[in-house]
Motif scaffolding. Structure first.
Motif, mmCIF file in Angstrom:
data_model
loop_
_atom_site.group_PDB
_atom_site.id
_atom_site.type_symbol
_atom_site.label_atom_id
_atom_site.label_comp_id
_atom_site.label_asym_id
_atom_site.label_seq_id
_atom_site.Cartn_x
_atom_site.Cartn_y
_atom_site.Cartn_z
ATOM 1 N N ILE A 206 83.797 8.139 75.100
ATOM 2 C CA ILE A 206 83.677 7.222 76.235
ATOM 3 C C ILE A 206 82.738 6.064 75.884
ATOM 4 O O ILE A 206 81.837 6.192 75.043
ATOM 5 C CB ILE A 206 83.176 7.942 77.510
ATOM 6 C CG1 ILE A 206 81.805 8.572 77.279
ATOM 7 C CG2 ILE A 206 84.189 9.000 77.955
ATOM 8 C CD1 ILE A 206 81.230 9.197 78.538
ATOM 9 N N GLY A 207 82.987 4.934 76.517
ATOM 10 C CA GLY A 207 82.136 3.756 76.323
ATOM 11 C C GLY A 207 80.854 3.884 77.140
ATOM 12 O O GLY A 207 80.751 4.735 78.037
ATOM 13 N N GLN A 208 79.892 3.051 76.843
ATOM 14 C CA GLN A 208 78.580 3.119 77.502
ATOM 15 C C GLN A 208 78.678 2.934 79.013
ATOM 16 O O GLN A 208 77.984 3.600 79.778
ATOM 17 C CB GLN A 208 77.649 2.041 76.923
ATOM 18 C CG GLN A 208 77.265 2.240 75.471
ATOM 19 C CD GLN A 208 76.159 3.266 75.301
ATOM 20 O OE1 GLN A 208 75.541 3.684 76.286
ATOM 21 N NE2 GLN A 208 75.929 3.684 74.067
ATOM 22 N N THR A 209 79.576 2.037 79.426
ATOM 23 C CA THR A 209 79.678 1.756 80.864
ATOM 24 C C THR A 209 80.194 2.983 81.604
ATOM 25 O O THR A 209 79.690 3.337 82.681
ATOM 26 C CB THR A 209 80.615 0.557 81.087
ATOM 27 O OG1 THR A 209 80.144 -0.527 80.313
ATOM 28 C CG2 THR A 209 80.666 0.160 82.545
ATOM 29 N N VAL A 210 81.176 3.637 80.989
ATOM 30 C CA VAL A 210 81.726 4.844 81.604
ATOM 31 C C VAL A 210 80.657 5.924 81.650
ATOM 32 O O VAL A 210 80.472 6.602 82.669
ATOM 33 C CB VAL A 210 82.965 5.327 80.814
ATOM 34 C CG1 VAL A 210 83.482 6.638 81.379
ATOM 35 C CG2 VAL A 210 84.040 4.258 80.840
ATOM 36 N N ALA A 211 79.926 6.067 80.528
ATOM 37 C CA ALA A 211 78.878 7.085 80.460
ATOM 38 C C ALA A 211 77.852 6.876 81.563
ATOM 39 O O ALA A 211 77.459 7.812 82.257
ATOM 40 C CB ALA A 211 78.206 7.026 79.086
ATOM 41 N N GLU A 212 77.468 5.614 81.751
ATOM 42 C CA GLU A 212 76.455 5.328 82.772
ATOM 43 C C GLU A 212 76.971 5.643 84.166
ATOM 44 O O GLU A 212 76.254 6.186 85.003
ATOM 45 C CB GLU A 212 76.056 3.854 82.705
ATOM 46 C CG GLU A 212 75.061 3.562 81.595
ATOM 47 C CD GLU A 212 75.094 2.111 81.147
ATOM 48 O OE1 GLU A 212 75.537 1.252 81.931
ATOM 49 O OE2 GLU A 212 74.699 1.855 79.981
ATOM 50 N N ASN A 213 78.234 5.292 84.412
ATOM 51 C CA ASN A 213 78.753 5.445 85.772
ATOM 52 C C ASN A 213 79.114 6.886 86.118
ATOM 53 O O ASN A 213 79.021 7.276 87.273
ATOM 54 C CB ASN A 213 79.956 4.524 85.981
ATOM 55 C CG ASN A 213 79.510 3.093 86.181
ATOM 56 O OD1 ASN A 213 78.981 2.760 87.237
ATOM 57 N ND2 ASN A 213 79.670 2.264 85.157
ATOM 58 N N LEU A 214 79.526 7.637 85.129
ATOM 59 C CA LEU A 214 79.899 9.020 85.434
ATOM 60 C C LEU A 214 78.749 9.985 85.244
ATOM 61 O O LEU A 214 78.597 10.951 85.978
ATOM 62 C CB LEU A 214 81.086 9.444 84.565
ATOM 63 C CG LEU A 214 82.453 8.903 84.946
ATOM 64 C CD1 LEU A 214 83.504 9.508 84.026
ATOM 65 C CD2 LEU A 214 82.790 9.213 86.399
ATOM 66 N N PHE A 215 77.922 9.722 84.233
ATOM 67 C CA PHE A 215 76.932 10.723 83.854
ATOM 68 C C PHE A 215 75.497 10.326 84.172
ATOM 69 O O PHE A 215 74.623 11.174 84.147
ATOM 70 C CB PHE A 215 77.052 11.028 82.346
ATOM 71 C CG PHE A 215 78.341 11.704 81.985
ATOM 72 C CD1 PHE A 215 78.459 13.090 82.071
ATOM 73 C CD2 PHE A 215 79.448 10.965 81.605
ATOM 74 C CE1 PHE A 215 79.657 13.719 81.751
ATOM 75 C CE2 PHE A 215 80.633 11.586 81.283
ATOM 76 C CZ PHE A 215 80.755 12.971 81.363
ATOM 77 N N GLY A 216 75.279 9.057 84.466
ATOM 78 C CA GLY A 216 73.902 8.632 84.729
ATOM 79 C C GLY A 216 73.032 8.924 83.524
ATOM 80 O O GLY A 216 73.339 8.494 82.418
ATOM 81 N N ASP A 217 71.983 9.706 83.732
ATOM 82 C CA ASP A 217 71.065 10.004 82.641
ATOM 83 C C ASP A 217 71.495 11.215 81.820
ATOM 84 O O ASP A 217 70.909 11.505 80.782
ATOM 85 C CB ASP A 217 69.653 10.269 83.205
ATOM 86 C CG ASP A 217 69.098 9.010 83.845
ATOM 87 O OD1 ASP A 217 69.523 7.917 83.424
ATOM 88 O OD2 ASP A 217 68.252 9.126 84.751
ATOM 89 N N GLU A 218 72.488 11.890 82.299
ATOM 90 C CA GLU A 218 72.942 13.115 81.633
ATOM 91 C C GLU A 218 73.586 12.772 80.285
ATOM 92 O O GLU A 218 74.208 11.719 80.137
ATOM 93 C CB GLU A 218 73.989 13.776 82.521
ATOM 94 C CG GLU A 218 73.964 15.286 82.495
ATOM 95 C CD GLU A 218 75.022 15.820 83.463
ATOM 96 O OE1 GLU A 218 75.691 16.785 83.114
ATOM 97 O OE2 GLU A 218 75.176 15.232 84.555
ATOM 98 N N ASN A 219 73.468 13.666 79.308
ATOM 99 C CA ASN A 219 74.156 13.458 78.036
ATOM 100 C C ASN A 219 75.607 13.904 78.182
ATOM 101 O O ASN A 219 75.881 15.071 78.431
ATOM 102 C CB ASN A 219 73.460 14.267 76.931
ATOM 103 C CG ASN A 219 74.086 14.016 75.568
ATOM 104 O OD1 ASN A 219 75.078 13.282 75.452
ATOM 105 N ND2 ASN A 219 73.523 14.630 74.537
ATOM 106 N N PRO A 220 76.566 12.981 78.017
ATOM 107 C CA PRO A 220 77.964 13.326 78.279
ATOM 108 C C PRO A 220 78.587 14.211 77.200
ATOM 109 O O PRO A 220 79.612 14.831 77.435
ATOM 110 C CB PRO A 220 78.677 11.961 78.298
ATOM 111 C CG PRO A 220 77.591 10.932 78.291
ATOM 112 C CD PRO A 220 76.405 11.563 77.664
ATOM 113 N N VAL A 221 77.983 14.235 76.012
ATOM 114 C CA VAL A 221 78.622 14.938 74.898
ATOM 115 C C VAL A 221 78.731 16.434 75.224
ATOM 116 O O VAL A 221 77.743 17.056 75.619
ATOM 117 C CB VAL A 221 77.842 14.717 73.590
ATOM 118 C CG1 VAL A 221 78.482 15.518 72.446
ATOM 119 C CG2 VAL A 221 77.796 13.243 73.242
#
Lengths: 435, 241
Positions: free
Chosen positions: A182-197
């Motif tokens: 996922i791109g950074q924007t998606v990571a920020e919007n879905l996961f906030g501070d959480e690590n998406p990996v």
């Protein structure tokens, strides 16, 4: 009045010793000092006169800094696209003589993309991609974004790096494993501070494992957020997300072609056109089935327009320098008139015409240079302030600063010459009598 | 060749409207070093033109003028300027001091055009101001000085380069009579120490302090009279060295 106590001085009769021989004429440094003290004698007027030059130089520096900053931004955007990149996408598709419009129906296949590096040696990597705007869900968050199904070559062509996690493997790519980056924007919007990996996202109710987060690229030159997307293997996308009607089971919407370093982009573009003509069996008199865009060319056009804009601004600033120069000339003429008697005196005590010329010329040049120096200081400060306030990138161009100072000095020289000539050509007798 | 000033048929014509004005016509004068000469005449008599020519501010239409042996009539403007700086010291009726500079800077100014280093300029200017009795007023600007003091600064400025000839144009014209006497006493003291002076004036009382009077009328020198000078210092009772 008492004769004895009145202070009349008692002159000393000793004659002065003979004057040592000196160089004839006014030295440059002495003329500079004389010019400075003449300016200091009328500080307000000097300041107001220098104001025109000051504004001109400050304007030059600010506009050039803002223009250069904008250009640098465009250049870094060009770099973010990936160097030596050609984008191929489907053109007008005709079915039985009816135009269906560009890109409406995919007419390139996964196999086309695979064949390109084999057929055209100058191509380093070619990645077929399908994309679709879809809703991504993680826990109770959801986000609509572009989902790309592509090949590992795509990361090479677009010069993506992984910020966290990893790319997908060849095995995952061919087997169609449900993994995604996922791109950074998606990571920020879905996961906030959480690590998406390692987390699971859902697309059209299908779960995918997030195996990596891509590095940040920011906006492309067209203003689109390049970080707002999801990437997964082509076959995963085909089978699990985008559906695969029999007709389009192997189709791709676009192919990203990275040309090897040092190869001629235009030549490769021609080879690509020939490749598709042959592959799509397009006759010589028929229109092409693909569009090819050289993205760096588009960006270069934008760069050129940014350059034109900053040139235009610099030209406006140059006009204000000209106006400032006329101000210098005006005041120098006034000054020459006011100091006519002084000039007459200086001529009488042995100043040569060129000494007077030098003195007044230096005065004009110093005046303009002082204005220029103040303009440099304020211009730099203002550029930074504006940049900070407006969020614009600002780049101080030191060669432009040097040029602005040089030009202000030359302005002084040019506009100071005529008044100085006038001063130097005064008749000492007339000048001494001047009231 | 021992004459300081030697003119032969010195003539200056100015173009004017529909003709020529003969400001000075056929003047033959000789002045030895160490003389104190007054040039007298009403306005329009040619005495100012004579002064301008002698001062190398102007060049003759005809005739010859030799200053300390050098023919001035044919010199280039550059050489003329240099000659003014080297051989002539000017004193004007209205002082012509730079208003924003102090006495010392005013006196230092002529040496600026002679390429003299600042240290020597300062030393000499101080000596010249001492010589005219203004050692205590070196850092006063002209507006802080009386008229007489201003004229002394101007005289110091005229002396500072060690000129062959001091040229004074109505030096007492802007001063009250008492101060004028002081200035003339100073001139006489300077003359006694060897300075040659040519003083232009319309005032016979001023001319009386010189040892010789040239009388001009209608552009011609019509009388050249040597006479014993009146002692200015004695008239005001101030002893001069």
């Amino acid at each position: 009045m008492n004769v004895i106590t009145r202070e009349v001085a008692r002159p000393v009769a000793t004659p002065l010793p003979p004057l040592p021989p000196g160089r004839a004429g006014l030295s440059f440094g002495e003329a500079g000092l004389a010019a400075l003290s003449a300016l200091a004698a009328n500080k307000l007027r000097a300041a107001l006169t220098a104001l025109g030059i000051f504004i001109g130089v400050a304007a030059v520096i600010v506009t050039v800094a803002v223009g250069a900053g904008a250009r640098q931004q465009v250049l870094s955007q060009i770099q973010s696209l990936g160097a030596n990149l050609l984008l191929v996408w489907g053109s007008n598709v005709r079915m039985g003589g009816v135009s269906l419009g560009a890109g409406q129906r995919p007419n390139m296949s996964w196999d086309d993309a695979q064949a390109i590096p084999r057929e055209i040696p100058a191509v380093e990597a070619a990645a077929g991609t399908i994309r679709q705007q879809l809703q991504i869900v993680y826990s109770n968050q959801n986000w609509s974004t572009w989902v790309n199904g592509t090949d590992l070559d795509w990361f090479v062509a677009h010069e993506w790096v992984v910020a966290e996690g990893r790319f997908f493997s060849e095995e995952e790519a061919t087997s169609g494993r449900k993994v995604a980056l996922i791109g950074q924007t998606v990571a920020e919007n879905l996961f906030g501070d959480e690590n998406p990996v390692g987390r699971e996202i859902r697309i059209r109710a299908t779960p995918f494992e997030v195996i990596g987060v891509l590095g940040r690229k920011g906006q492309n030159p067209m203003g689109q957020d390049q970080d707002d997307m999801v990437v997964m293997p082509y076959w995963t996308a085909r089978r699990s997300v985008m559906g695969a009607s029999r007709a389009f089971a192997r189709s791709v919407g676009s192919i990203s072609v990275k040309v090897a370093e040092g190869e001629d982009m235009a030549e490769v573009e021609e080879q690509l056109r020939a490749f598709f003509r042959q592959r799509h069996r397009v006759a010589a008199n028929e229109p092409e089935t693909v569009n090819i865009r050289n993205l760096s060319e588009i960006a270069a056009t934008r760069d050129a327009s940014a350059r034109t804009l900053s040139l235009l601004l610099a030209a406006v600033a140059a006009v204000s320098l000209l106006v400032g120069g006329i101000g210098v000339m005006n005041i120098m003429l006034v000054s020459v008139t006011e100091r006519t008697r002084e000039i007459g005196l200086r001529l009488a005590v042995g100043a040569r015409r060129q000494d007077i010329l030098r003195q007044f010329l230096l005065e004009a040049v110093l005046l303009a240079l002082l204005g220029g120096a103040a303009g440099v200081a304020v211009g730099i400060a203002l550029a930074h302030t504006l940049g900070a306030a407006g969020g614009w990138p600002v780049l101080i161009q030191w060669d432009a600063v040097a040029l602005a100072v040089a030009v202000s000095g030359l302005t002084g020289l040019f506009f100071g010459y005529w008044p100085a000539r006038r001063a130097a050509s005064l008749d000492p007798i007339q000048a001494l009598r001047h009231e | 060749m021992d004459a300081l000033i030697e003119t032969r048929d010195l003539t200056r014509h100015y173009p004017s409207g529909e003709g020529v004005v003969a400001a000075l016509e056929g003047v033959n004068v000789s002045m030895r070093p160490g003389e104190f000469v007054a040039a007298m005449g009403p306005s329009g008599s040619g005495k100012s033109t004579f002064l301008n020519l002698i001062g190398c501010l102007d060049q003759p239409t005809r005739g010859s003028y030799r200053l300390a042996g050098e023919e001035v009539g044919t010199l280039s403007p550059e050489r003329l300027a240099a000659l003014r700086g080297e051989k002539i010291g000017f004193v004007f009726q209205s002082f012509h001091l730079l208003p924003r500079s102090d006495a010392l800077s005013n006196v230092m100014m002529p040496m600026l055009y002679r390429g003299i280093p600042p240290k020597i300029r300062r030393e000499r200017a101080e000596m010249a101001l001492e010589r005219v009795g203004l050692a205590s007023r070196m850092h006063h600007t002209p507006s802080q000085l009386s008229g007489g003091q201003q004229q002394r600064v101007a005289i110091a400025r005229a002396l500072v380069c060690g000129p062959e000839l001091l040229l004074a144009d109505e030096p007492t014209g802007a001063l009250d009579s008492r101060t004028g006497l002081e200035i003339m006493a100073l001139f006489q003291a300077l003359n006694r120490s060897g300075v040659s002076i040519l003083c232009v004036t319309h005032d016979p009382d001023v001319a009386a302090f010189a040892g010789r009077t040239l009388r001009f009328r209608d552009g011609r020198l019509f009388e050249d009279e040597t006479h014993p000078p009146v002692d200015a210092a004695a008239m005001i009772g101030v002893p001069f060295a």
